[in-house]
Design a protein around this motif. Sequence first.
Motif, PDB file in Angstrom:
ATOM      1  N   CYS A 103     -30.258  -3.070  36.399  1.00 20.13           N
ATOM      2  CA  CYS A 103     -29.270  -4.013  35.890  1.00 20.13           C
ATOM      3  C   CYS A 103     -29.195  -5.237  36.790  1.00 20.13           C
ATOM      4  N   SER A 104     -29.050  -6.385  36.161  1.00 20.71           N
ATOM      5  CA  SER A 104     -28.860  -7.628  36.897  1.00 20.71           C
ATOM      6  C   SER A 104     -27.463  -7.648  37.504  1.00 20.71           C
ATOM      7  N   SER A 105     -27.205  -8.671  38.271  1.00 23.27           N
ATOM      8  CA  SER A 105     -25.837  -8.930  38.706  1.00 23.27           C
ATOM      9  C   SER A 105     -25.034  -9.365  37.480  1.00 23.27           C
ATOM     10  N   GLY A 127     -30.253 -13.209  33.785  1.00 20.79           N
ATOM     11  CA  GLY A 127     -30.336 -11.795  34.156  1.00 20.79           C
ATOM     12  C   GLY A 127     -31.719 -11.210  33.985  1.00 20.79           C
ATOM     13  N   TYR A 128     -32.410 -11.622  32.942  1.00 26.17           N
ATOM     14  CA  TYR A 128     -33.746 -11.102  32.688  1.00 26.17           C
ATOM     15  C   TYR A 128     -34.696 -11.497  33.817  1.00 26.17           C
ATOM     16  N   GLU A 163     -33.870 -12.078  36.823  1.00 29.68           N
ATOM     17  CA  GLU A 163     -33.440 -11.324  38.007  1.00 29.68           C
ATOM     18  C   GLU A 163     -34.046  -9.926  38.036  1.00 29.68           C
ATOM     19  N   ILE A 164     -34.053  -9.244  36.899  1.00 27.14           N
ATOM     20  CA  ILE A 164     -34.572  -7.862  36.898  1.00 27.14           C
ATOM     21  C   ILE A 164     -36.084  -7.820  36.680  1.00 27.14           C
TER      22      ILE A 164
END
Length: 127
Positions: free
Chosen positions: A35-37, A121-122, A124-125
Amino acid sequence: MVKVVISIGSNCGDRITLVEEAIEWLKTILIQTECSSIYETPCAKNTGNSYLNAVMSGYYQAEGIDMKDSLEELFKEKEHRMGRTAKCRGAGEVPIDIDLVILNGDVVKAWDYRQKFFQIGYQEISK
């Protein structure tokens, strides 16, 4: 078993608690999650409050059923249980939004995929 990437967002109420609750629930139906932040973005359609968002990936296991339809139905049921109703939609209030964006490497929600709220977010992960 299929890999999924999910967008999570909330623009009203206790947004942080709602997003965290959705993340914890997703951990119960997916395996090997990442999971992203949690981060804030403006409303992508410029029609309402800013959102808290997160992006989550993991694997979903179910046999003999349409994975996409099964997951989308689960997500809509959870949204409803968390307070998302037709009345909320009409008012531009989104207590929680859980959307399947990528299924087994295929983008199934192209508009969401292109949006800042997903890409932050995408990325990031995906590092």
